[in-house]
Scaffold this motif. Structure first.
Motif, PDB file in Angstrom:
ATOM      1  N   ARG A 139       0.813  -1.218   0.000  1.00 46.07           N
ATOM      2  CA  ARG A 139       0.000   0.000   0.000  1.00 46.07           C
ATOM      3  C   ARG A 139       0.845   1.267   0.000  1.00 46.07           C
ATOM      4  NH1 ARG A 139      -5.007  -1.261   0.904  1.00 46.07           N
ATOM      5  NH2 ARG A 139      -5.626   0.756   1.716  1.00 46.07           N
ATOM      6  N   TRP A 141      -0.315   2.374  -7.152  1.00 46.96           N
ATOM      7  CA  TRP A 141      -1.679   2.704  -6.766  1.00 46.96           C
ATOM      8  C   TRP A 141      -2.182   3.993  -7.418  1.00 46.96           C
ATOM      9  CZ3 TRP A 141      -5.235   0.007  -3.925  1.00 46.96           C
ATOM     10  CH2 TRP A 141      -4.764  -1.173  -3.331  1.00 46.96           C
ATOM     11  N   GLU A 142      -1.336   4.683  -8.161  1.00 44.01           N
ATOM     12  CA  GLU A 142      -1.752   5.939  -8.770  1.00 44.01           C
ATOM     13  C   GLU A 142      -2.893   5.705  -9.760  1.00 44.01           C
ATOM     14  OE1 GLU A 142       0.148   9.687 -11.288  1.00 44.01           O
ATOM     15  OE2 GLU A 142       1.414   8.037 -10.616  1.00 44.01           O
ATOM     16  N   PRO A 163      -9.290   2.827  -3.186  1.00 46.20           N
ATOM     17  CA  PRO A 163      -8.405   3.653  -2.366  1.00 46.20           C
ATOM     18  C   PRO A 163      -7.439   2.809  -1.545  1.00 46.20           C
ATOM     19  CG  PRO A 163     -10.709   4.296  -2.118  1.00 46.20           C
ATOM     20  CD  PRO A 163     -10.704   2.995  -2.838  1.00 46.20           C
ATOM     21  N   ARG A 164      -6.266   3.375  -1.270  1.00 42.71           N
ATOM     22  CA  ARG A 164      -5.331   2.694  -0.371  1.00 42.71           C
ATOM     23  C   ARG A 164      -5.824   2.749   1.056  1.00 42.71           C
ATOM     24  NH1 ARG A 164       0.508   5.054  -1.190  1.00 42.71           N
ATOM     25  NH2 ARG A 164      -0.645   7.001  -1.382  1.00 42.71           N
ATOM     26  N   ASP A 165      -6.660   3.727   1.368  1.00 38.26           N
ATOM     27  CA  ASP A 165      -7.180   3.906   2.720  1.00 38.26           C
ATOM     28  C   ASP A 165      -8.636   4.311   2.613  1.00 38.26           C
ATOM     29  OD1 ASP A 165      -7.669   5.925   5.214  1.00 38.26           O
ATOM     30  OD2 ASP A 165      -6.235   4.357   5.757  1.00 38.26           O
ATOM     31  N   THR A 185     -10.187   6.541   3.966  1.00 38.96           N
ATOM     32  CA  THR A 185     -10.409   7.990   3.981  1.00 38.96           C
ATOM     33  C   THR A 185     -10.134   8.628   2.626  1.00 38.96           C
ATOM     34  OG1 THR A 185      -8.143   8.386   4.748  1.00 38.96           O
ATOM     35  CG2 THR A 185      -9.841   8.121   6.436  1.00 38.96           C
ATOM     36  N   ASP A 186      -9.541   7.860   1.693  1.00 36.35           N
ATOM     37  CA  ASP A 186      -9.291   8.386   0.352  1.00 36.35           C
ATOM     38  C   ASP A 186     -10.553   8.292  -0.493  1.00 36.35           C
ATOM     39  OD1 ASP A 186      -6.675   8.778   1.132  1.00 36.35           O
ATOM     40  OD2 ASP A 186      -5.965   6.886   0.277  1.00 36.35           O
ATOM     41  N   ASN A 187     -10.564   9.053  -1.562  1.00 37.64           N
ATOM     42  CA  ASN A 187     -11.727   9.063  -2.441  1.00 37.64           C
ATOM     43  C   ASN A 187     -11.594   8.021  -3.542  1.00 37.64           C
ATOM     44  OD1 ASN A 187     -13.021  11.209  -1.110  1.00 37.64           O
ATOM     45  ND2 ASN A 187     -11.774  12.705  -2.211  1.00 37.64           N
ATOM     46  N   SER A 188     -12.736   7.610  -4.053  1.00 41.06           N
ATOM     47  CA  SER A 188     -12.784   6.660  -5.165  1.00 41.06           C
ATOM     48  C   SER A 188     -13.735   7.202  -6.219  1.00 41.06           C
ATOM     49  CB  SER A 188     -13.273   5.290  -4.683  1.00 41.06           C
ATOM     50  OG  SER A 188     -13.543   4.440  -5.781  1.00 41.06           O
ATOM     51  N   GLY A 229     -15.508   3.676   1.997  1.00 44.40           N
ATOM     52  CA  GLY A 229     -14.965   4.356   3.177  1.00 44.40           C
ATOM     53  C   GLY A 229     -15.466   3.786   4.485  1.00 44.40           C
TER      54      GLY A 229
END
Length: 747
Positions: free
Chosen positions: A405, A411-412, A417-419, A421-424, A712
């Protein structure tokens, strides 16, 4: 060297097919690996310490003989039940004794002359004389009429052998049996531990259409149960004679009942974490060993200082450890591993024309032989610490692989998302759950994947949409369920976990007394079966993500068009009452029609729920039940329904932001040449890699973890708490810090 609180996490590989990270990866399939480990379909590996011997189907309880030479092991899964006596030092079988049916516990009397076995739905406790490793039938001790529903589980015997105590799982009561007055009218005294007296199960309606499929009948009968959320389901009991106390774990109430054995009344109830089961009473113990079923390890705690227990690490064992005992000399662990040491294929599983007479040779419920492991413990503290460090590292090496991760380049631009809290770019998820098929049964004829066409019962001419979706998007030919049957399958499908209550009940429900052991899943017994981490909708609600269920955890209405009701409070107002759940007399095409109408309504309103759970159950089929479609007809209809749903969504305004995930709840009703858990699964949507086989090893938990990251959501996990009781005389308890991933308490 010591290790602090356990840090193993339930983070399974995500479905990288959504963007294409699986290029060039080596194919890993369940079974023995080159490094000597065994890879499970759950993505965990086995590297067990010590040596193991096979004992039978799902061992659940170990009783150590007082002289230290022998251990008695009870296995009581789907198949016939037995008590097996083992020579602890030699690690070999001494004798095997068949018992009619059992549920959980066996125990020796203080002198080791007698062995008691709880008798399950027979409402008895069986007593055997123990003679140099052999069991000789001595008595059958009735607790109540056989037609009653108590179901004895945990048992304990007084030091003088005069009294027997029993926890009755489905009677929600404890029993005290005067062994000196067996047969006398008052020799058995029951103490209710429930909010009200349990009622017998309702009888099925007399005019129900016949079916030859018991799995359909089980679900129908569950709806007729009188379910009380306050039912405690007493499981284990431990006797503390100096304090005149009996401690009973209440499997469904996150509590331990404290009973005064003289007055025979409950005097306290201690709060613990969810689903307390096996217990241990120890006054001078230095170390506590806890069987952690779902991480295939024994956790070791230092409990020498009251109130300051600490984790020392893990000992890797076999698949799904259910019980652990310390030898009398305290130099050896004896561990029961419920599912043994390997998964397997089931080429001779259920299929028409092959071995039609029951039992099916490779039926998944009987496929895995449990084992008992013997692990030598170093006597010297320094040597023990060194060995624990080695074992802990070995246990950690058995975890599922975690994607890199921190590799920002890889992952770009990835839609997952890697987490959390990230957006998709994916904002809507449609999660479709089907029933009971293996990969080979449906896609075994596809040359693109690793299928066996000889096992393909529903080829492309029957399931053209399944085949088209696999080719158009991405065939997942290395995808597995963690479950064995529908009972644990729907729990895994909705929670990435099935509690010990479910895992222990379904073999008895499916293979033994259905009337005494009802179908334990899908919200029917929510307090007992519910995982500590909740279900997918619970995580969505907590995250503020809109959710709607179509048929999952729903009670159907009285007729085909009657509105249904939610089985759990969390889904009230979050389900479609007109979408019919499991009902093999209702067409999947009607289900698809209803869901498509909902999508069109959402288009008019401008938004649809971000998480939608859709049930398409009719690939379950009804076997050869009279008056119902043939299996081929059911599969063709299910295939068309799936195709219509995908087409409707792909033509909607929500398609650019939608991912559709499809999975079978389990793979029990078919054969597969790679593993009995391999199943059909799809990732469908504009962000999915196209027209390329992905042979990465995935499981249902992979799919759920992917959904969690997209939306999320906090990951669903397992928890346990170690409780130390410093002041038992005053019936108080002192709760300590929680530890992850286990099941058990120390009193």
């Amino acid at each position: 060297m010591s290790f602090r609180a356990a840090v193993t996490i339930t983070l399974f590989a995500t479905l990288t097919s959504v963007a294409g990270l699986a290029h060039g990866q080596a194919v890993r399939t369940p079974g023995p690996q080159p490094d000597g480990s065994v890879l499970l379909p759950t993505q965990w590996s086995l590297r067990p310490a010590g040596r193991q011997i096979e004992v039978g189907d799902f061992p659940v309880s170990i009783a150590m003989h007082p002289d230290g030479r022998y251990a008695a092991v009870l296995h009581c899964g789907h198949g016939p039940h037995e008590v097996i006596v083992l020579d602890v030092e030699a690690g070999k079988t001494v004798s095997r004794t068949t018992v009619e049916e059992a549920l959980y516990e066996i125990t020796f009397d203080a002198q080791g002359r007698l062995l008691y076995v709880s008798g399950s739905s027979g409402e008895t406790v069986r007593r055997f004389r123990f003679e140099d490793g052999a069991l000789v039938p001595d008595a059958v001790l009735p607790l109540r009429p056989a037609a009653a529903r108590g179901v004895p589980a945990g048992i304990a015997v007084s030091q003088d052998g005069g009294l027997l105590y029993v926890a009755n799982l489905w009677g929600h009561a404890a029993s005290r049996v005067d062994l000196r007055r067996i047969g006398a009218p008052d020799s058995v005294r029951d103490l209710s531990l429930g909010a009200r007296r349990p009622q017998p199960p309702r009888q099925p309606v007399a005019d129900a259409a016949p079916t030859d499929d018991p799995s359909i009948t089980k679900r129908a009968e569950q709806l007729l149960e009188h379910v009380d959320p306050a039912q405690p389901h007493p499981y284990a009991c431990v006797l503390d004679e100096p304090r005149q106390r009996l401690y009973v774990s209440l499997w469904a109430l996150a509590a331990v009942a404290v009973i005064d054995t003289e007055t025979w009344r409950e005097v306290a109830r201690w709060r613990v974490e969810e689903h307390p089961n096996e217990m241990l009473l120890a006054a001078d113990g230095q170390r506590l060993f806890v069987a952690n079923a779902n991480i295939n390890a024994i956790t070791v705690f230092d409990v020498s200082e009251p109130g300051r227990s600490r984790s020392l690490g893990f000992i890797p064992v076999g698949w799904y450890p259910t019980s652990v005992r310390l030898s009398t000399a305290r130099d050896k662990l004896v561990v029961a591993n419920g599912k043994g040491r390997i998964s397997d294929s089931n080429r001779n599983g259920p299929r028409p024309g092959f071995n039609a007479e029951p039992p099916t040779p490779d039926y998944i419920g009987r496929l895995f032989q449990g084992t008992v492991g013997f692990i030598d413990l170093p006597a010297d503290d320094a040597a023990f610490d060194r060995r624990m460090a080695e074992w802990t590292a070995q246990a950690f090496s058995c975890r599922p692989p975690v994607p890199a991760r921190d590799d920002a380049v890889a992952w770009e631009g990835h839609p997952i998302p890697r987490d959390r809290t990230d957006n998709s770019p994916i904002t809507h998820v449609i999660y479709i759950v089907k029933e009971n098929r293996t990969y080979d049964q449906i896609l075994g004829d596809m040359p693109e994947g690793r299928g066996d066409p000889t096992l393909c019962l529903f080829p492309e001419r029957v399931t053209p949409n399944h085949h088209a979706l696999a080719r158009e998007f991405v065939p997942l030919d290395n995808f597995y369920v963690e479950s064995e049957v529908s009972a644990d399958g729907h729990e895994w499908s909705m929670a990435a976990y099935a509690t010990h209550f479910v895992e222990k009940q379904w073999p008895l429900s499916y293979g033994h007394s259905r009337k005494k052991f009802p179908y334990p899943a899908e919200g029917g017994f929510d307090a007992a079966a519910r995982p500590a981490g909740g279900y997918l909708w619970d995580r969505a609600i907590a995250a503020g993500v809109s959710v709607r269920s179509y048929g999952e955890w729903i009670n159907n209405g009285p007729g085909p068009d009657g509105p249904g009701t939610a089985k759990v409070k969390a889904l009230e107002g979050r389900f479609d009452p007109l979408f019919r759940g499991f009902d093999m007399r209702y067409s999947d095409l009607k289900r698809a029609e209803r869901f498509i109408a909902e999508v069109r309504r959402f288009e008019q309103e401008g938004e649809m729920p971000r998480l939608q759970i859709v049930r398409l159950p009719n690939d379950h089929t009804s076997g050869s039940s009279p008056g119902l479609p043939t299996p081929t007809s059911y599969l063709a209809e299910n295939d068309l329904a799936l195709g219509r749903i995908v087409e409707a969504v792909s033509r909607s305004r929500f398609w650019p932001t939608t991912a559709i995930f499809v999975v079978e709840d389990d793979a029990q009703n078919g054969s597969d040449h790679i593993d009995a858990h391999r199943t059909v699964a799809f990732c469908i949507g504009p962000h999915v890699r196209r027209r390329e086989v992905d042979s990465t090893l995935y499981s249902t938990s992979s799919m759920l973890r992917t959904i969690e990251l997209i939306l999320g959501l906090i990951a669903m996990t397992m928890t346990m708490t170690v409780i130390t009781t410093n002041d038992i005389d005053q019936d108080k308890r002192s709760a300590r810090r929680p530890y992850r991933h286990g099941c058990g308490i120390l009193v």
